[in-house]
Design a protein around this motif. Structure first.
Motif, PDB file in Angstrom:
ATOM      1  N   ALA A  88       0.821  -1.226   0.000  1.00 30.78           N
ATOM      2  CA  ALA A  88       0.000   0.000   0.000  1.00 30.78           C
ATOM      3  C   ALA A  88       0.851   1.270   0.000  1.00 30.78           C
ATOM      4  N   ALA A  89       2.157   1.126  -0.182  1.00 26.21           N
ATOM      5  CA  ALA A  89       3.066   2.274  -0.103  1.00 26.21           C
ATOM      6  C   ALA A  89       2.688   3.389  -1.070  1.00 26.21           C
ATOM      7  N   ALA A  90       2.780   4.629  -0.587  1.00 22.32           N
ATOM      8  CA  ALA A  90       2.655   5.801  -1.472  1.00 22.32           C
ATOM      9  C   ALA A  90       4.071   6.189  -1.872  1.00 22.32           C
ATOM     10  N   PHE A  91       4.326   6.302  -3.182  1.00 18.77           N
ATOM     11  CA  PHE A  91       5.713   6.571  -3.597  1.00 18.77           C
ATOM     12  C   PHE A  91       5.771   7.623  -4.717  1.00 18.77           C
ATOM     13  N   PRO A  92       5.661   8.897  -4.351  1.00 17.20           N
ATOM     14  CA  PRO A  92       5.859   9.953  -5.349  1.00 17.20           C
ATOM     15  C   PRO A  92       7.290   9.901  -5.876  1.00 17.20           C
ATOM     16  N   VAL A  93       7.464  10.236  -7.148  1.00 14.04           N
ATOM     17  CA  VAL A  93       8.795  10.175  -7.766  1.00 14.04           C
ATOM     18  C   VAL A  93       9.219  11.572  -8.223  1.00 14.04           C
ATOM     19  N   THR A  94      10.377  12.010  -7.750  1.00 21.74           N
ATOM     20  CA  THR A  94      10.973  13.248  -8.258  1.00 21.74           C
ATOM     21  C   THR A  94      12.215  12.884  -9.055  1.00 21.74           C
ATOM     22  N   GLY A  95      12.699  13.816  -9.865  1.00 21.51           N
ATOM     23  CA  GLY A  95      13.874  13.484 -10.657  1.00 21.51           C
ATOM     24  C   GLY A  95      14.575  14.692 -11.222  1.00 21.51           C
ATOM     25  N   ARG A  96      15.814  14.452 -11.674  1.00 24.08           N
ATOM     26  CA  ARG A  96      16.554  15.465 -12.415  1.00 24.08           C
ATOM     27  C   ARG A  96      17.565  14.753 -13.301  1.00 24.08           C
ATOM     28  N   SER A  97      17.928  15.429 -14.366  1.00 23.54           N
ATOM     29  CA  SER A  97      18.869  14.838 -15.315  1.00 23.54           C
ATOM     30  C   SER A  97      19.802  15.936 -15.825  1.00 23.54           C
ATOM     31  N   ILE A 111       8.603   6.728 -16.212  1.00 18.65           N
ATOM     32  CA  ILE A 111       9.081   5.360 -16.433  1.00 18.65           C
ATOM     33  C   ILE A 111       9.523   4.715 -15.119  1.00 18.65           C
ATOM     34  N   VAL A 112      10.166   5.488 -14.252  1.00 13.59           N
ATOM     35  CA  VAL A 112      10.564   4.967 -12.932  1.00 13.59           C
ATOM     36  C   VAL A 112       9.319   4.573 -12.139  1.00 13.59           C
ATOM     37  N   LYS A 113       8.311   5.436 -12.164  1.00 10.74           N
ATOM     38  CA  LYS A 113       7.058   5.149 -11.454  1.00 10.74           C
ATOM     39  C   LYS A 113       6.431   3.852 -11.979  1.00 10.74           C
ATOM     40  N   LYS A 114       6.352   3.758 -13.290  1.00  6.81           N
ATOM     41  CA  LYS A 114       5.742   2.571 -13.928  1.00  6.81           C
ATOM     42  C   LYS A 114       6.517   1.297 -13.569  1.00  6.81           C
ATOM     43  N   THR A 133      -2.165   4.146  -0.379  1.00  5.43           N
ATOM     44  CA  THR A 133      -2.819   4.769   0.781  1.00  5.43           C
ATOM     45  C   THR A 133      -1.969   4.640   2.050  1.00  5.43           C
ATOM     46  N   GLY A 134      -0.834   3.968   1.938  1.00  3.48           N
ATOM     47  CA  GLY A 134      -0.004   3.687   3.120  1.00  3.48           C
ATOM     48  C   GLY A 134       1.060   4.746   3.358  1.00  3.48           C
ATOM     49  N   PRO A 135       2.109   4.399   4.112  1.00  5.53           N
ATOM     50  CA  PRO A 135       3.184   5.335   4.418  1.00  5.53           C
ATOM     51  C   PRO A 135       3.865   5.859   3.153  1.00  5.53           C
ATOM     52  N   ARG A 136       4.495   7.039   3.287  1.00  7.34           N
ATOM     53  CA  ARG A 136       5.133   7.684   2.126  1.00  7.34           C
ATOM     54  C   ARG A 136       6.598   7.273   2.022  1.00  7.34           C
ATOM     55  N   TYR A 137       6.998   6.956   0.806  1.00  4.49           N
ATOM     56  CA  TYR A 137       8.393   6.650   0.475  1.00  4.49           C
ATOM     57  C   TYR A 137       8.752   7.524  -0.726  1.00  4.49           C
ATOM     58  N   LYS A 138       9.382   8.660  -0.482  1.00  2.00           N
ATOM     59  CA  LYS A 138       9.685   9.571  -1.583  1.00  2.00           C
ATOM     60  C   LYS A 138      10.871   9.039  -2.386  1.00  2.00           C
ATOM     61  N   VAL A 139      10.584   8.691  -3.643  1.00  2.00           N
ATOM     62  CA  VAL A 139      11.611   8.142  -4.531  1.00  2.00           C
ATOM     63  C   VAL A 139      12.207   9.282  -5.353  1.00  2.00           C
ATOM     64  N   ASP A 140      13.521   9.248  -5.538  1.00  2.00           N
ATOM     65  CA  ASP A 140      14.176  10.268  -6.362  1.00  2.00           C
ATOM     66  C   ASP A 140      15.126   9.581  -7.331  1.00  2.00           C
ATOM     67  N   THR A 154      14.390   8.943   3.597  1.00  2.00           N
ATOM     68  CA  THR A 154      13.941   8.486   4.921  1.00  2.00           C
ATOM     69  C   THR A 154      13.452   9.647   5.788  1.00  2.00           C
ATOM     70  N   SER A 155      13.837  10.866   5.414  1.00  2.00           N
ATOM     71  CA  SER A 155      13.603  12.022   6.294  1.00  2.00           C
ATOM     72  C   SER A 155      12.197  12.609   6.190  1.00  2.00           C
ATOM     73  N   GLY A 156      11.672  12.697   4.966  1.00  2.00           N
ATOM     74  CA  GLY A 156      10.399  13.402   4.780  1.00  2.00           C
ATOM     75  C   GLY A 156      10.692  14.869   4.564  1.00  2.00           C
ATOM     76  N   ASP A 157      10.279  15.721   5.501  1.00  2.00           N
ATOM     77  CA  ASP A 157      10.693  17.124   5.427  1.00  2.00           C
ATOM     78  C   ASP A 157      12.202  17.189   5.561  1.00  2.00           C
ATOM     79  N   ALA A 158      12.818  18.188   4.898  1.00  2.00           N
ATOM     80  CA  ALA A 158      14.273  18.357   4.998  1.00  2.00           C
ATOM     81  C   ALA A 158      14.685  18.525   6.455  1.00  2.00           C
ATOM     82  N   LEU A 159      15.903  18.118   6.767  1.00  2.00           N
ATOM     83  CA  LEU A 159      16.344  18.063   8.160  1.00  2.00           C
ATOM     84  C   LEU A 159      16.517  19.441   8.808  1.00  2.00           C
TER      85      LEU A 159
END
Length: 375
Positions: A88-97, A111-114, A133-140, A154-159
């Protein structure tokens, strides 16, 4: 579980962050803006709660070369996502190239999300759409010169978001930068600390937290606290141990002043929020009215830079006052950050040491004047 981890850092302070991580017992490797280390669940908990200068703590889940979208999909899908993410993990994906064949960031993210969706569906035998609908795991995903590094935050909001800032002025410095300035000043609470341009009190509050050994993350929560792979008890146990290690009754002298009474009110509120109002002396005072009544004081400060029209002359006068204070008292140590390249010329004294620091996007110099010891 053993994890490959990285701490994100502002440019130029990688060594400061690495020193903090090494003090916790982990070996480090440095790259621009990144400090790599390895550790278990306890490492994730301890670094999030205890790091004063890092921006974020991330798990490295993949590090590979990539030149096509097919390759990106297959290599991403093959990574062990289901070892960390639940069904049930929520995993928004951010990126840069940057400087890479795959330059379209929206396509890279899609493509990473898929690929992660397909991996999780296979791993947990899910036929329908993932609920997220579960805990957030922000993927980058960060691609530089065709090298892709995939991480989970692992942090969520910046430290730097310690949880005590109830208000701020126009241009507050980040808590992590204030802590960096104090670390570079070798501040340990044994000398009187003075910030004559206190603003919303960030440097003074960070100094009090350092001197009293209060964990910077003790007043907030982290994304990884909700993850199944790290038992809740581990977080509670570590928080309790850090609370017991704090020296709340240590006698420290921290002075914070500012010409603006509204800023001093905000600074007091912020100190009250973190329980440190009794450890810091706040007062409304013009730098020109400041007289030091003791020796071996450390000034750590971020004064106005004088970049606005009409401000330069007034700011130069403030800088001169600092120069006069140093001339009058050779035991005074000054650690001052400014974008004004003429600072040494204005105060009439060469710094013992200089260091480039970035205050947000502003390139500054951290001028360090070491006072004479033992007087």
């Amino acid at each position: 579980m053993e994890f490959k981890l990285l701490a994100n850092t502002p440019m130029g302070i990688e060594r400061v962050v690495a020193d903090e991580i090494e003090a916790l017992g982990y070996e480090t490797k440095l790259e621009n803006g990144r400090v790599y280390f390895e550790g278990d669940e306890a490492a994730i908990i301890r670094t999030n709660l205890m790091m004063r200068t890092a921006d974020r703590i991330r798990i490295i889940i993949g590090d590979f070369s990539v030149e096509t979208f097919d390759e990106l999909f297959e290599k991403t899908k093959a990574l062990p996502w289901s070892d960390i993410l639940g069904p049930a993990a929520a995993f928004p994906v951010t990126g840069r190239s940057h400087k890479s064949t795959l330059y379209s960031v929206p396509d890279v993210q899609r493509i990473v999300k898929k690929a992660i969706v397909e991996h999780l569906k296979d791993a947990f035998s899910i036929r329908t759409k993932l609920p997220e609908t579960g805990p957030r795991y922000k993927v980058d995903i960060s691609i530089l010169k065709d090298r892709a590094v995939l991480t989970i935050d692992t942090s969520g909001d910046a430290l730097h978001k310690r949880g005590y800032r109830t208000g701020q002025g126009e241009a507050p410095i980040k808590e992590t930068l204030a802590a960096t300035m104090l670390k570079l000043a070798n501040y340990d609470g044994s000398n009187t600390l003075l910030d004559p341009f206190a603003g919303s009190g960030t440097i003074a509050i960070e100094a009090a937290m350092m001197a009293l050994n209060i964990a910077p993350g003790s007043n907030r929560t982290f994304d990884a606290e909700k993850w199944d792979i790290i038992p809740e008890e581990e977080w509670k146990h570590t928080r309790m141990a850090l609370e017991e290690a704090a020296h709340y009754d240590r006698d420290v002298r921290i002075l914070a002043s500012d010409i603006d009474p509204e800023m001093i009110r905000i600074a007091r509120d912020n100190a009250l929020e973190v329980g440190l109002l009794d450890n810091i002396q706040f007062e409304t005072r013009d730098i020109h009215d400041l007289e030091l009544e003791e020796r071996n004081v450390q000034i750590v400060t971020n004064p106005p830079y004088g970049e606005r029209i009409g401000e330069a002359k007034a700011v130069e006068e403030m800088y001169r006052k600092i120069g006069e204070m140093m001339a009058k008292d050779p035991t005074l140590s000054v650690y001052l950050m400014t974008s004004n390249k003429m600072f040494e010329h204005i105060v009439g004294k060469k710094a013992t040491k200089r260091r480039k620091l970035f205050n947000g996007y502003i390139e500054t110099t951290y001028f360090q004047y070491w006072g004479k010891r033992g007087e």
